[in-house]
Design a protein around this motif. Structure first.
Motif, PDB file in Angstrom:
ATOM      1  N   ASP A 112      -4.271   6.067 -11.310  1.00 23.88           N
ATOM      2  CA  ASP A 112      -3.561   4.812 -11.068  1.00 23.88           C
ATOM      3  C   ASP A 112      -3.920   3.760 -12.111  1.00 23.88           C
ATOM      4  OD1 ASP A 112      -1.931   3.243  -8.888  1.00 23.88           O
ATOM      5  OD2 ASP A 112      -3.651   1.963  -9.334  1.00 23.88           O
ATOM      6  N   GLU A 113      -5.203   3.626 -12.416  1.00 26.93           N
ATOM      7  CA  GLU A 113      -5.644   2.646 -13.408  1.00 26.93           C
ATOM      8  C   GLU A 113      -5.177   3.017 -14.818  1.00 26.93           C
ATOM      9  OE1 GLU A 113      -7.091  -0.219 -13.192  1.00 26.93           O
ATOM     10  OE2 GLU A 113      -7.409  -0.228 -11.021  1.00 26.93           O
ATOM     11  N   LEU A 114      -5.277   4.289 -15.160  1.00 29.79           N
ATOM     12  CA  LEU A 114      -4.846   4.728 -16.484  1.00 29.79           C
ATOM     13  C   LEU A 114      -3.349   4.523 -16.672  1.00 29.79           C
ATOM     14  CD1 LEU A 114      -5.321   6.217 -19.182  1.00 29.79           C
ATOM     15  CD2 LEU A 114      -4.971   8.367 -17.939  1.00 29.79           C
ATOM     16  N   ALA A 115      -2.567   4.953 -15.680  1.00 31.41           N
ATOM     17  CA  ALA A 115      -1.112   4.882 -15.800  1.00 31.41           C
ATOM     18  C   ALA A 115      -0.604   3.444 -15.828  1.00 31.41           C
ATOM     19  CB  ALA A 115      -0.468   5.646 -14.642  1.00 31.41           C
ATOM     20  N   SER A 116      -1.233   2.563 -15.080  1.00 25.80           N
ATOM     21  CA  SER A 116      -0.807   1.162 -15.082  1.00 25.80           C
ATOM     22  C   SER A 116      -1.326   0.426 -16.309  1.00 25.80           C
ATOM     23  CB  SER A 116      -1.296   0.459 -13.813  1.00 25.80           C
ATOM     24  OG  SER A 116      -2.719   0.465 -13.740  1.00 25.80           O
TER      25      SER A 116
ATOM     26  N   VAL B 193       8.381  -4.333  -6.376  1.00 24.42           N
ATOM     27  CA  VAL B 193       8.705  -3.054  -5.743  1.00 24.42           C
ATOM     28  C   VAL B 193       7.488  -2.520  -4.995  1.00 24.42           C
ATOM     29  CG1 VAL B 193       9.307  -0.640  -6.184  1.00 24.42           C
ATOM     30  CG2 VAL B 193      10.525  -2.468  -7.375  1.00 24.42           C
ATOM     31  N   ALA B 194       6.304  -2.657  -5.606  1.00 22.91           N
ATOM     32  CA  ALA B 194       5.079  -2.205  -4.939  1.00 22.91           C
ATOM     33  C   ALA B 194       4.866  -2.959  -3.627  1.00 22.91           C
ATOM     34  CB  ALA B 194       3.876  -2.395  -5.859  1.00 22.91           C
ATOM     35  N   ALA B 195       5.153  -4.259  -3.620  1.00 21.22           N
ATOM     36  CA  ALA B 195       4.961  -5.058  -2.414  1.00 21.22           C
ATOM     37  C   ALA B 195       5.882  -4.615  -1.285  1.00 21.22           C
ATOM     38  CB  ALA B 195       5.200  -6.536  -2.728  1.00 21.22           C
ATOM     39  N   VAL B 196       7.074  -4.101  -1.641  1.00 26.43           N
ATOM     40  CA  VAL B 196       8.013  -3.629  -0.628  1.00 26.43           C
ATOM     41  C   VAL B 196       7.657  -2.219  -0.158  1.00 26.43           C
ATOM     42  CG1 VAL B 196      10.409  -2.992  -0.188  1.00 26.43           C
ATOM     43  CG2 VAL B 196       9.889  -5.083  -1.459  1.00 26.43           C
ATOM     44  N   VAL B 197       7.296  -1.351  -1.098  1.00 24.57           N
ATOM     45  CA  VAL B 197       7.070   0.060  -0.789  1.00 24.57           C
ATOM     46  C   VAL B 197       5.729   0.296  -0.099  1.00 24.57           C
ATOM     47  CG1 VAL B 197       6.700   2.342  -1.830  1.00 24.57           C
ATOM     48  CG2 VAL B 197       8.577   0.883  -2.620  1.00 24.57           C
TER      49      VAL B 197
ATOM     50  N   PRO C 255       3.627  -1.201   2.077  1.00 20.50           N
ATOM     51  CA  PRO C 255       3.377  -1.256   3.531  1.00 20.50           C
ATOM     52  C   PRO C 255       3.901  -0.020   4.268  1.00 20.50           C
ATOM     53  CG  PRO C 255       4.174  -3.369   2.732  1.00 20.50           C
ATOM     54  CD  PRO C 255       4.326  -2.408   1.598  1.00 20.50           C
ATOM     55  N   PHE C 256       5.040   0.499   3.843  1.00 18.08           N
ATOM     56  CA  PHE C 256       5.626   1.651   4.528  1.00 18.08           C
ATOM     57  C   PHE C 256       4.898   2.946   4.173  1.00 18.08           C
ATOM     58  CE2 PHE C 256       8.961  -1.548   4.354  1.00 18.08           C
ATOM     59  CZ  PHE C 256       9.380  -1.563   5.680  1.00 18.08           C
ATOM     60  N   THR C 257       4.527   3.099   2.902  1.00 14.19           N
ATOM     61  CA  THR C 257       3.798   4.315   2.540  1.00 14.19           C
ATOM     62  C   THR C 257       2.392   4.294   3.122  1.00 14.19           C
ATOM     63  OG1 THR C 257       3.145   3.304   0.410  1.00 14.19           O
ATOM     64  CG2 THR C 257       5.126   4.685   0.432  1.00 14.19           C
ATOM     65  N   ALA C 258       1.789   3.104   3.220  1.00 18.52           N
ATOM     66  CA  ALA C 258       0.458   3.008   3.820  1.00 18.52           C
ATOM     67  C   ALA C 258       0.514   3.375   5.300  1.00 18.52           C
ATOM     68  CB  ALA C 258      -0.100   1.596   3.643  1.00 18.52           C
ATOM     69  N   ALA C 259       1.565   2.928   5.987  1.00 21.92           N
ATOM     70  CA  ALA C 259       1.718   3.284   7.396  1.00 21.92           C
ATOM     71  C   ALA C 259       2.024   4.770   7.545  1.00 21.92           C
ATOM     72  CB  ALA C 259       2.836   2.455   8.026  1.00 21.92           C
ATOM     73  N   ALA C 260       2.750   5.336   6.591  1.00 23.29           N
ATOM     74  CA  ALA C 260       3.138   6.753   6.674  1.00 23.29           C
ATOM     75  C   ALA C 260       1.937   7.683   6.535  1.00 23.29           C
ATOM     76  CB  ALA C 260       4.163   7.072   5.594  1.00 23.29           C
TER      77      ALA C 260
ATOM     78  N   SER D 172       2.667   3.522  -7.200  1.00 20.30           N
ATOM     79  CA  SER D 172       1.266   3.113  -7.106  1.00 20.30           C
ATOM     80  C   SER D 172       0.660   3.321  -5.718  1.00 20.30           C
ATOM     81  CB  SER D 172       1.132   1.642  -7.512  1.00 20.30           C
ATOM     82  OG  SER D 172      -0.203   1.210  -7.386  1.00 20.30           O
ATOM     83  N   GLY D 173       1.287   2.755  -4.699  1.00 19.38           N
ATOM     84  CA  GLY D 173       0.725   2.832  -3.354  1.00 19.38           C
ATOM     85  C   GLY D 173       0.570   4.237  -2.796  1.00 19.38           C
ATOM     86  N   PRO D 174       1.612   5.085  -2.896  1.00 19.28           N
ATOM     87  CA  PRO D 174       1.493   6.432  -2.324  1.00 19.28           C
ATOM     88  C   PRO D 174       0.319   7.232  -2.866  1.00 19.28           C
ATOM     89  CG  PRO D 174       3.777   5.952  -2.838  1.00 19.28           C
ATOM     90  CD  PRO D 174       2.973   4.815  -3.388  1.00 19.28           C
TER      91      PRO D 174
END
Length: 265
Positions: free
Chosen positions: A45-49, A80-84, A86-91, A135-137
């Motif tokens: 995640d750190e490398l790619a960002s 986009v990360a802020a939208v995605v 919460p849902f992936t974290a809950a999933a 990022s989040g997933p």
């Protein structure tokens, strides 16, 4: 054990020893390969960002971008990360983890390759949108997996994760610097990172991962949307808890104001 079946147990054993996780107590049903791959989630995640951000001045010059366009690329990533997220974290608690991990790693790989080949601002903006969705997933799912796989040593495995996280953050500018020092095209750093992360995604796809602690697995034929409904329900419940707290509401309002001030005109 998966390592024994794959024939590469010694390799994963050596890598686990190199990063110092062999001595950390973990669940009996978890092997070296699973731990190592999860441990490298934050590193990736750190490398790619980091690589695209380090190269942003070069990208701006090559594509003729304005300061506002650069700002919108960053807003696309964070928005986009802020939208995605919460849902992936809950999933994470209601679906299988491996698809989430592969989604994240594959998304980062595609994003880097899109940045490398972007002929215009539109393609670059698309690359940052894909990055925001990836990022989040990856990062959040590996966080949960590591804690669950090491129930009696969360702090110790967290320290190893932080070490690799920092390594990924340092490797991004170092890779760009090495390519520049060698006189190569800076896109080599993007393509090299993208291909390497694509290989990481393949390894994740081929590696069994522990399921949710609740025991909820794949969607059943009766209710294929069950996990999605549970994820949305958990997000709504968490949001309700936050919005009922006055201090949390003030903090969210302050963060929103800060984000609006940073939005390019």
């Amino acid at each position: 054990m998966f390592d024994e079946l794959s024939g590469h147990g010694r390799l994963w054993h050596a890598i686990a020893g190199l990063v110092g996780v062999r001595a950390i107590p973990r669940r009996d049903d978890v092997d070296d390969r699973t731990v190592v791959l999860a441990l490298f989630g934050r590193f990736v995640d750190e490398l790619a960002s980091g690589v695209p951000l380090v190269l942003m001045p070069t990208l701006r010059r090559r594509l003729g971008l304005t300061v506002a366009q650069v700002g919108w690329c960053l807003q696309a990533l964070y928005g986009v990360a802020a939208v995605v997220e919460p849902f992936t974290a809950a999933a994470i608690d209601v679906v299988r983890r491996r698809p989430l991990l592969v989604w994240g790693a594959f998304g980062w790989a595609v994003s880097l390759l899109l940045v490398a080949g972007a002929p215009s601002y539109g393609w670059l903006l698309l690359a940052f949108v894909v990055a925001g969705a990836a990022s989040g997933p990856l990062a959040h799912t590996t966080d949960v997996l590591l804690v669950e796989m090491h129930p009696r040593a969360e702090e110790r495995i967290g320290a190893r994760q932080t070490m690799l996280d920092t390594g990924g953050a340092l490797l991004a500018p170092a890779a760009v610097a090495v390519v520049g020092w060698a006189g190569g095209d800076t896109r080599i750093a993007l393509v090299g990172s993208g291909v390497a992360i694509l290989g990481y995604a393949v390894l994740l796809a081929l590696t069994p991962m522990p399921g949710p602690a609740t025991g909820v697995g794949a969607p059943t034929a009766v209710d294929a949307l069950g996990p999605l409904r549970q994820s949305i329900g958990q997000v709504r419940e968490n949001l309700g808890v936050v919005l009922r707290d006055r201090k949390a509401r003030l903090w969210l309002l302050a963060r929103l104001g800060d984000a609006l001030l940073e939005t390019p005109a």
